[in-house]
Design an enzyme around this catalytic site. Structure first.
Site, mmCIF file in Angstrom:
data_model
loop_
_atom_site.group_PDB
_atom_site.id
_atom_site.type_symbol
_atom_site.label_atom_id
_atom_site.label_comp_id
_atom_site.label_asym_id
_atom_site.label_seq_id
_atom_site.Cartn_x
_atom_site.Cartn_y
_atom_site.Cartn_z
ATOM 1 C CG HIS A 22 -22.506 38.257 10.965
ATOM 2 N ND1 HIS A 22 -21.594 39.167 11.466
ATOM 3 C CD2 HIS A 22 -22.932 38.759 9.780
ATOM 4 C CE1 HIS A 22 -21.494 40.179 10.619
ATOM 5 N NE2 HIS A 22 -22.292 39.949 9.583
ATOM 6 C CG ASP A 74 6.943 4.409 2.116
ATOM 7 O OD1 ASP A 74 6.794 3.241 2.507
ATOM 8 O OD2 ASP A 74 6.437 5.407 2.693
ATOM 9 C CB THR A 120 -17.332 38.251 8.058
ATOM 10 O OG1 THR A 120 -18.646 38.328 7.484
ATOM 11 C CG2 THR A 120 -16.413 39.200 7.333
ATOM 12 C CD GLU A 145 4.307 1.181 6.998
ATOM 13 O OE1 GLU A 145 5.034 1.546 7.942
ATOM 14 O OE2 GLU A 145 3.981 1.962 6.070
ATOM 15 C CD GLU A 146 2.768 4.410 3.980
ATOM 16 O OE1 GLU A 146 2.771 5.086 5.030
ATOM 17 O OE2 GLU A 146 3.785 4.261 3.278
ATOM 18 C CG ASP A 194 9.017 0.626 4.687
ATOM 19 O OD1 ASP A 194 9.083 1.416 3.722
ATOM 20 O OD2 ASP A 194 8.033 0.556 5.443
ATOM 21 C CG ASP A 209 -0.222 0.110 2.539
ATOM 22 O OD1 ASP A 209 0.822 -0.581 2.696
ATOM 23 O OD2 ASP A 209 -0.678 0.856 3.410
ATOM 24 N NE ARG A 268 6.577 10.221 12.847
ATOM 25 C CZ ARG A 268 6.314 9.368 11.868
ATOM 26 N NH1 ARG A 268 6.675 8.092 11.980
ATOM 27 N NH2 ARG A 268 5.673 9.764 10.783
ATOM 28 C CG HIS A 322 5.071 9.543 3.875
ATOM 29 N ND1 HIS A 322 4.546 9.423 5.145
ATOM 30 C CD2 HIS A 322 5.392 8.292 3.481
ATOM 31 C CE1 HIS A 322 4.584 8.144 5.506
ATOM 32 N NE2 HIS A 322 5.103 7.444 4.505
#
Lengths: 462, 462
Positions: B218, B125, B320, B158-159, B185, B88, B333, B432
């Protein structure tokens, strides 16, 4: 004005059906895709002016959307009323939040409109309110009770800052010469609490672009070292207000006129129910500048709101991207005596100056307008107040509106006349929102009330 | 392995053309619109495994996208290598930033790939790197020089966080039994600086929703008193990091293993040119956690990045509006020995707890994965290092990668074996990103190098 009022009573249904027809035209000025519809709408306004009895009605082309002008002049000695309004509307999105299609008007009862309201984009802002003036003119003329010369100037770019109306006014000063400008593009407090708007906020609207790396990056490979434009944009936006909700742009408040305790008390005397307000919007708390009431926060204090933000991956699922760019649309509402040009400049300089070295930031001014305030002692205001009393059977309350009609300040400057903001909508009518609506009661009451303004104004000027 | 290498040399062009064919299949796992294509891609992988010489090749259905399994077993006494990869790919947007269509591969020279690179989503990838293993197997088998049993497990999710691979491994422990898992990978430092990845960061990915008023409002009528979900989201995101770039979520760093000076020095010894790095990304400065080098910031330190943000009016021109809702996708991460479940929980509790009363905030976990670290003394690493030396003629450098392959930690837990991360891409290959590409040199070098791994690994296990 017996026969005018009876003409109005007899033609109620016809007036309403005519309005429903023009509400079907999606005259969205912000979106080029609707250019043909705005043209079509301008023609429809012109035809209605002719049908109502104008001696002259023309569509004036501009660099943008056309301006419709019409007139009926009886006698140089009589005062001249210039009716200003706009036939363009806000974009309808998010369309999926509408209960019925935005350009297929339907009439439904609501809490605030037990007699029914017309649901359609533009029903209140501003097609419905413009149309009241055309129908009131038709009635006065048909009844032979028209007491002032009348001019109409209906534009198609109010929702995008009226870029071409200023030049048009400057070029056509003679044609537009008048004693007062009458505008219905504002609201009343409630259907049983009439009010007249004596102040408007100005507007500075900008778009910001934050550019980091030259392409979207893998957030794992680069994350932690490469500045993320979205995180940085968030930091920059957050830094624009302090903990007290005050705007931190240097010099932003310099020109704001401090209101006296008496003026503030008068504003806060207007009927307002905070709990009902929060309940209506389904929020636990409001959030505004410390030390001011909601009425003040939404009318006599300047604001800064992000109107839109976007960047990175906004699709389904997850994408681990460190984006190249992020954007926001940001607008500031201004109060007397702030200059929108100066505020836009202050914003641009400040926002670009606080950008860290990891990004390039550009601020693009969109449009702006000056705030407006009118005293309650002028014949214009007094005529409006008397008319509202005749129409509603109650003294109206003078209020400051939170919105902006940038052009009003320009009218005073270019044409040298005061504007009267005699609007008939409700703040709860969802203008600019999904399910915009306008009360049938308010539409009819507006048509009935407008002739009283002509009567009182003519008498005062006599 | 003379004849293996000569088979590879002779079939270079065939291998490349076969890869170009599978790069044409848009197997985007995140977007349901591409479901048929992912199925088609799984079938293509299966057919290639059969053509390459597998005794058995099957497409295993899952709750999501299928997993392709294949095997060629010679002798129980020989060690078994399980090749893991994914067919994928990431979504291709923003598509307008691609110089050529993402699923119509073209070969062009680049600064880092003077011999040409294959431009297509998935080229690096991970389709291109998976395909190297299938072709290396084909070569070893054709040459009669296959020295290990081989199993392939190529997934299609995987993604999107491999939601179904864990259950699949648990259910098929016997079938997947092996001595080592071989994965390509990841990347090397440069085409003349080979490296082997010995660490990966974990991942916690969430989506946040900030809801203010029950409808778009508004910004003039309500602005100043009603909390703006975009401004509030910006405040909340900004508050997640302090001035030193440290993440402020309570407990976030509690489990991070502090590295010794020796370990940090070893990492920082890897060749790195900050000026070239900034020049490549066209940024004036990097921006990361104070007190750490870019190498550390992108590999051994945890991060927090907003991957996407949206709310309000993002169309042409100006509206607006004070919007009802704002959203962001945020990922962190993670490093040894942070738990992604714990971090996701800490984020959710913290982020929801700092929401002001003007809004309701919901945090929805997307997916996550554990960080991974492997010692450089295991036979698995030593075989990979020796293979890279044979392939590149240079000792490889052990490096920690910044990305995440969440499943690697799970392999160790469920299958009880180490993974070897022998990747051949470059960080500059724009995985990516728009214009993802993979060097033809790297593709060929990978196919040549992989058989050396089998040779050295078989020898070490003998």
């Amino acid at each position: 004005m017996k026969s005018t009022q009876s003409y109005i009573k007899e033609n109620k249904d016809k007036f309403l059906n005519e309005l429903l027809e023009i509400l079907r035209i999606p005259s969205i000025s912000a979106d080029p895709a609707y250019e043909e519809d705005t043209k079509k709408m301008a023609e429809a306004v012109k035809e209605h002016l002719v049908k109502a009895g104008c001696q002259k009605a023309e569509v004036h082309e501009t660099k943008g959307h056309p301006i419709v002008y019409g007139e009926y002049l009886i006698d140089k000695k009589l005062p001249t009323v210039l009716v200003y309004g706009h036939y363009d509307v806000q974009p309808a999105d998010p369309v999926d939040l509408w209960d019925s299609p935005p350009f297929e008007p339907v009439i439904k009862k609501t809490k605030n409109h037990p007699k029914g309201a017309i649901f359609a984009r533009g029903s209140c802002d501003d097609k419905g309110q413009v149309f009241m003036h055309i129908k009131a003119f038709e009635a006065m003329k048909a009844a032979g009770e028209l007491l002032c010369n009348v001019k109409f100037m209906i534009e198609g770019e109010e929702e995008v800052g009226s870029p071409n109306l200023g030049p048009f006014c400057k070029k056509n000063k003679k044609m537009l010469a008048c004693d007062v400008i009458l505008i219905s593009d504002t609201s009343i407090i409630a259907n049983d609490i009439p009010s007249v708007t004596v102040g408007l906020r100005g507007l500075s609207y900008v778009e910001v672009e934050v550019v980091g790396p030259n392409k979207d990056l893998h957030s794992g490979v680069y994350g932690g070292a490469v500045g993320n434009p979205i995180n940085i944009l968030a930091d920059m936006i957050a830094s624009l207000k302090d903990k007290k909700g005050r705007i931190t742009i240097p010099g932003f408040y310099d020109d704001v006129i401090k209101l006296s305790k008496k003026e503030r008390d008068a504003q806060n005397a207007a009927p307002f129910d905070l709990e009902a307000y929060k309940k209506e919007l389904k929020v636990k708390d409001t959030q505004g500048e410390e030390g001011y009431s909601v009425i003040e926060q939404t009318s006599s204090r300047p604001t800064l709101d992000v109107n839109g933000i976007w960047g990175g991956y906004i699709g389904e699922g997850a994408k681990t991207v460190l984006p190249s760019k992020a954007y926001a649309k940001i607008s500031m509402r201004l109060v007397p005596n702030q200059s929108h040009e100066k505020i836009t400049e202050l914003f641009k300089n400040h926002f670009e100056s606080i950008a860290p070295g990891a990004v390039k930031v550009t601020v693009k001014p969109h449009h702006g307008g000056a705030p407006y305030i009118t005293p309650t002692t002028t014949p214009e205001y007094l005529a409006a107040a008397a008319a509202m009393k005749d129409g509603f059977g109650k003294e109206p309350i003078p209020v400051r509106g939170g919105g902006s009609i940038p052009i009003v300040a320009l009218f005073e400057e270019v044409l040298g006349v005061k504007s009267v903001l005699m609007g008939f909508g409700l703040d709860s009518d969802d203008i600019h929102s999904p399910n915009e609506h306008y009360g049938v009661f308010n539409f009819n009451k507006g048509i009935e009330t407008i002739p009283y303004f002509y009567k009182h104004y003519a008498a005062m000027k006599a």
